[in-house]
Scaffold this motif. Structure first.
Motif, PDB file in Angstrom:
ATOM      1  N   HIS A  14      -1.539  10.628  -1.896  1.00 39.00           N
ATOM      2  CA  HIS A  14      -1.849   9.740  -0.769  1.00 39.00           C
ATOM      3  C   HIS A  14      -3.340   9.694  -0.459  1.00 39.00           C
ATOM      4  O   HIS A  14      -3.787   8.860   0.313  1.00 39.00           O
ATOM      5  CB  HIS A  14      -1.041  10.158   0.459  1.00 39.00           C
ATOM      6  N   THR A  15      -4.120  10.590  -1.063  1.00 38.30           N
ATOM      7  CA  THR A  15      -5.564  10.595  -0.817  1.00 38.30           C
ATOM      8  C   THR A  15      -6.337   9.934  -1.948  1.00 38.30           C
ATOM      9  O   THR A  15      -7.560   9.883  -1.905  1.00 38.30           O
ATOM     10  CB  THR A  15      -6.078  12.040  -0.651  1.00 38.30           C
ATOM     11  N   LEU A  16      -5.640   9.441  -2.960  1.00 37.69           N
ATOM     12  CA  LEU A  16      -6.300   8.857  -4.125  1.00 37.69           C
ATOM     13  C   LEU A  16      -6.501   7.358  -3.957  1.00 37.69           C
ATOM     14  O   LEU A  16      -5.727   6.693  -3.274  1.00 37.69           O
ATOM     15  CB  LEU A  16      -5.461   9.127  -5.377  1.00 37.69           C
ATOM     16  N   THR A  17      -7.531   6.844  -4.597  1.00 38.20           N
ATOM     17  CA  THR A  17      -7.800   5.410  -4.516  1.00 38.20           C
ATOM     18  C   THR A  17      -7.594   4.769  -5.884  1.00 38.20           C
ATOM     19  O   THR A  17      -7.803   5.410  -6.916  1.00 38.20           O
ATOM     20  CB  THR A  17      -9.247   5.148  -4.035  1.00 38.20           C
ATOM     21  N   PRO A  18      -7.175   3.508  -5.900  1.00 38.36           N
ATOM     22  CA  PRO A  18      -6.965   2.816  -7.178  1.00 38.36           C
ATOM     23  C   PRO A  18      -8.205   2.877  -8.053  1.00 38.36           C
ATOM     24  O   PRO A  18      -9.329   2.778  -7.569  1.00 38.36           O
ATOM     25  CB  PRO A  18      -6.651   1.382  -6.754  1.00 38.36           C
ATOM     26  N   GLY A  19      -7.987   3.094  -9.341  1.00 45.16           N
ATOM     27  CA  GLY A  19      -9.075   3.179 -10.292  1.00 45.16           C
ATOM     28  C   GLY A  19      -9.467   4.598 -10.648  1.00 45.16           C
ATOM     29  O   GLY A  19     -10.118   4.826 -11.664  1.00 45.16           O
ATOM     30  N   MET A  20      -9.076   5.576  -9.819  1.00 42.32           N
ATOM     31  CA  MET A  20      -9.387   6.975 -10.130  1.00 42.32           C
ATOM     32  C   MET A  20      -8.580   7.421 -11.341  1.00 42.32           C
ATOM     33  O   MET A  20      -7.429   7.021 -11.516  1.00 42.32           O
ATOM     34  CB  MET A  20      -9.047   7.887  -8.945  1.00 42.32           C
ATOM     35  N   THR A  21      -9.175   8.270 -12.173  1.00 40.79           N
ATOM     36  CA  THR A  21      -8.473   8.847 -13.315  1.00 40.79           C
ATOM     37  C   THR A  21      -8.065  10.270 -12.956  1.00 40.79           C
ATOM     38  O   THR A  21      -8.858  11.040 -12.420  1.00 40.79           O
ATOM     39  CB  THR A  21      -9.367   8.851 -14.564  1.00 40.79           C
ATOM     40  N   VAL A  22      -6.816  10.595 -13.247  1.00 41.52           N
ATOM     41  CA  VAL A  22      -6.276  11.922 -12.957  1.00 41.52           C
ATOM     42  C   VAL A  22      -5.511  12.425 -14.182  1.00 41.52           C
ATOM     43  O   VAL A  22      -5.294  11.696 -15.141  1.00 41.52           O
ATOM     44  CB  VAL A  22      -5.322  11.886 -11.735  1.00 41.52           C
ATOM     45  N   PRO A  77      -2.896   0.299  -7.454  1.00 39.95           N
ATOM     46  CA  PRO A  77      -2.602  -0.028  -6.057  1.00 39.95           C
ATOM     47  C   PRO A  77      -1.165   0.396  -5.724  1.00 39.95           C
ATOM     48  O   PRO A  77      -0.301   0.431  -6.600  1.00 39.95           O
ATOM     49  CB  PRO A  77      -2.764  -1.548  -6.000  1.00 39.95           C
ATOM     50  N   ARG A  78      -0.925   0.706  -4.478  1.00 36.93           N
ATOM     51  CA  ARG A  78       0.404   1.172  -4.048  1.00 36.93           C
ATOM     52  C   ARG A  78       1.490   0.150  -4.368  1.00 36.93           C
ATOM     53  O   ARG A  78       1.259  -1.049  -4.340  1.00 36.93           O
ATOM     54  CB  ARG A  78       0.396   1.441  -2.555  1.00 36.93           C
ATOM     55  N   GLY A  79       2.667   0.674  -4.647  1.00 40.84           N
ATOM     56  CA  GLY A  79       3.823  -0.175  -4.920  1.00 40.84           C
ATOM     57  C   GLY A  79       4.329  -0.839  -3.651  1.00 40.84           C
ATOM     58  O   GLY A  79       3.833  -0.590  -2.550  1.00 40.84           O
ATOM     59  N   PRO A  80       5.366  -1.674  -3.754  1.00 40.76           N
ATOM     60  CA  PRO A  80       5.870  -2.444  -2.614  1.00 40.76           C
ATOM     61  C   PRO A  80       6.408  -1.580  -1.474  1.00 40.76           C
ATOM     62  O   PRO A  80       6.448  -2.017  -0.332  1.00 40.76           O
ATOM     63  CB  PRO A  80       6.972  -3.316  -3.216  1.00 40.76           C
ATOM     64  N   LEU A  81       6.796  -0.351  -1.760  1.00 44.25           N
ATOM     65  CA  LEU A  81       7.304   0.537  -0.717  1.00 44.25           C
ATOM     66  C   LEU A  81       6.268   1.578  -0.309  1.00 44.25           C
ATOM     67  O   LEU A  81       6.580   2.556   0.349  1.00 44.25           O
ATOM     68  CB  LEU A  81       8.587   1.236  -1.193  1.00 44.25           C
ATOM     69  N   GLY A  82       5.014   1.374  -0.729  1.00 44.04           N
ATOM     70  CA  GLY A  82       3.938   2.296  -0.373  1.00 44.04           C
ATOM     71  C   GLY A  82       3.831   3.509  -1.277  1.00 44.04           C
ATOM     72  O   GLY A  82       3.086   4.425  -0.996  1.00 44.04           O
ATOM     73  N   GLN A  83       4.582   3.512  -2.374  1.00 44.37           N
ATOM     74  CA  GLN A  83       4.566   4.664  -3.269  1.00 44.37           C
ATOM     75  C   GLN A  83       3.326   4.665  -4.151  1.00 44.37           C
ATOM     76  O   GLN A  83       2.785   3.630  -4.469  1.00 44.37           O
ATOM     77  CB  GLN A  83       5.847   4.720  -4.115  1.00 44.37           C
TER      78      GLN A  83
END
Length: 67
Positions: A13-21, A38-44
């Motif tokens: 929940h602290t990660l932003t789109p584009g980060m590599t993990v 980006p988060r899925g339709p249910l916020g996942q």
């Protein structure tokens, strides 16, 4: 305990789109690089595996910071 188990997991929940993990299925599966989407339709939290499909990060999956 292996050295991998001593790494701190990251909170999806602290990660932003584009980060590599580093992504690993629970139970010690193989580690793979993944990009946060980006988060899925249910916020996942969703990731795109470097060599695979898009997957949802659920309780049984682990994310680690890429050093």
């Amino acid at each position: 305990m292996s050295e991998h188990d001593q790494r701190p997991r990251v909170n999806p929940h602290t990660l932003t789109p584009g980060m590599t993990v580093i992504f690993r299925n629970g139970g010690g599966g193989p580690e793979r690089l993944a990009t946060i989407l980006p988060r899925g339709p249910l916020g996942q939290c969703m990731v795109q595996l470097e060599t695979g499909p898009e997957v949802t990060v659920s309780e049984g999956r682990e994310l680690f910071q890429l050093h």
